[in-house]
Design a protein around this motif. Structure first.
Motif, PDB file in Angstrom:
ATOM      1  N   ARG A  21       0.684  -0.797  -0.170  1.00 55.06           N
ATOM      2  CA  ARG A  21       0.071  -0.069  -0.080  1.00 55.06           C
ATOM      3  C   ARG A  21       1.116   1.230  -0.051  1.00 55.06           C
ATOM      4  N   GLY A  22       1.871   1.782   0.852  1.00 50.72           N
ATOM      5  CA  GLY A  22       2.281   2.381   0.778  1.00 50.72           C
ATOM      6  C   GLY A  22       3.100   2.647  -0.217  1.00 50.72           C
ATOM      7  N   LEU A  58       4.094   4.992  -7.239  1.00 50.51           N
ATOM      8  CA  LEU A  58       2.898   5.006  -8.564  1.00 50.51           C
ATOM      9  C   LEU A  58       1.588   5.648  -8.515  1.00 50.51           C
ATOM     10  N   GLY A  59       2.222   6.253  -7.207  1.00 54.06           N
ATOM     11  CA  GLY A  59       0.306   7.720  -7.103  1.00 54.06           C
ATOM     12  C   GLY A  59      -0.812   6.684  -7.046  1.00 54.06           C
ATOM     13  N   VAL A  60      -0.851   5.890  -6.978  1.00 56.88           N
ATOM     14  CA  VAL A  60      -1.869   4.431  -6.901  1.00 56.88           C
ATOM     15  C   VAL A  60      -2.435   3.926  -5.246  1.00 56.88           C
ATOM     16  N   PRO A 108      -5.780   1.925  -2.490  1.00 53.79           N
ATOM     17  CA  PRO A 108      -6.112   1.453  -2.124  1.00 53.79           C
ATOM     18  C   PRO A 108      -7.944   1.275  -2.754  1.00 53.79           C
ATOM     19  N   ALA A 109      -7.993   2.652  -2.393  1.00 57.90           N
ATOM     20  CA  ALA A 109      -9.457   3.076  -3.655  1.00 57.90           C
ATOM     21  C   ALA A 109      -9.906   3.025  -5.159  1.00 57.90           C
ATOM     22  N   ASP A 110      -8.032   2.772  -5.348  1.00 58.65           N
ATOM     23  CA  ASP A 110      -8.281   3.172  -7.413  1.00 58.65           C
ATOM     24  C   ASP A 110      -8.515   1.823  -7.812  1.00 58.65           C
ATOM     25  N   SER A 111      -9.430   2.034  -8.095  1.00 62.05           N
ATOM     26  CA  SER A 111      -9.139   0.570  -9.721  1.00 62.05           C
ATOM     27  C   SER A 111      -8.157  -0.395  -9.885  1.00 62.05           C
ATOM     28  N   ALA A 112      -7.396   0.636 -10.339  1.00 63.55           N
ATOM     29  CA  ALA A 112      -6.075   0.045 -10.752  1.00 63.55           C
ATOM     30  C   ALA A 112      -5.160  -0.762  -9.731  1.00 63.55           C
ATOM     31  N   PHE A 113      -5.804  -0.060  -8.334  1.00 64.50           N
ATOM     32  CA  PHE A 113      -4.303  -0.933  -7.043  1.00 64.50           C
ATOM     33  C   PHE A 113      -4.437  -2.556  -7.426  1.00 64.50           C
TER      34      PHE A 113
END
Length: 227
Positions: free
Chosen positions: A60-61, A67-69, A71-76
């Motif tokens: 997560r960190g 990459l600026g992504v 956990p809430a992002d679809s790409a995560f």
């Protein structure tokens, strides 16, 4: 084991440690995995020092900073799987124990005081890292992020460690470098020590964590334990 009269933490029967950022500096290998992902995307590597503060947060960190992504992002989730595969392939290249930790563990062993590891890192990574560091056979207990249904800051991992050691939570002390570690110890009614030499995460001011004690170096634990 009887504690010295001068112990700041009297009656302690076991010492429990977080892994990343407390016992071991694993940031270089975590950062290596993140930077290989950046390289694959045509991005320049980030300095380890840029990634070090979030190393305790694992994938997560690292993905968040590299990459600026989030956990809430679809790409995560796909990026998380990619990161974990990269990390698993090279998790023992540069990781090492923090200065003072070998001496601290030797003193605990010599005093007959059991010590163990409670980490949010999954066992498939925790086991190999501890093996590489020479700690797997020495730890009295190892609780990974998937040993119980919960991860820190939930108290269950610490309570499970105490159950396996057959001691009450108040008879153990937990040492960690992240706010979640202190929150977990508090919820478990266990004395807590903030490792100010560690990664410290996004909440880097240990004075705000309400830890029972703060140590600037691993060997300061000996003073708290009266060893």
């Amino acid at each position: 084991m009887p504690q010295a009269v001068s112990a700041v933490l009297p009656g302690i029967r076991a010492v429990l440690f977080d892994l990343d950022g407390t016992l071991a500096d694993t940031a270089p290998d975590l950062a290596g995995a993140a930077n290989r992902m950046r390289q694959r995307r045509g991005l320049p590597p980030l300095p380890v020092e840029r990634l070090r503060p979030v190393a305790s947060a694992g994938a997560r960190g690292m993905i968040g900073v590299a990459l600026g992504v989030r956990p809430a992002d679809s790409a995560f989730e796909a990026l998380r799987e990619e990161f974990l595969a990269e990390y698993a392939a090279a998790l023992d290249v540069e990781s090492r124990l923090f200065d003072g930790v070998p001496e601290l563990l030797d003193r605990l062993d010599g005093a007959g005081l059991p010590w163990g590891v409670v980490t949010n890192k999954a066992m498939r990574f925790t086991g190999p890292v501890l093996e590489a560091l020479g700690l797997a056979e020495r730890a009295a207990v190892v609780i990974a992020g998937d040993t119980t249904p919960y991860a820190k800051p939930h108290p269950q991992p610490l309570l499970e460690a105490c159950r396996r050691l057959a001691i009450e939570p108040k008879g153990a002390v937990y040492v960690g470098d992240d706010l979640r570690d202190i929150q977990a110890a508090r919820a478990a009614c266990m004395p807590s020590v903030a490792a100010a030499y560690g990664y410290l995460g996004e909440h880097g001011d240990v004075s705000t964590w309400s830890a029972d004690h703060v140590v600037p170096h691993p060997l300061r634990m000996l003073e708290l334990l009266g060893l």
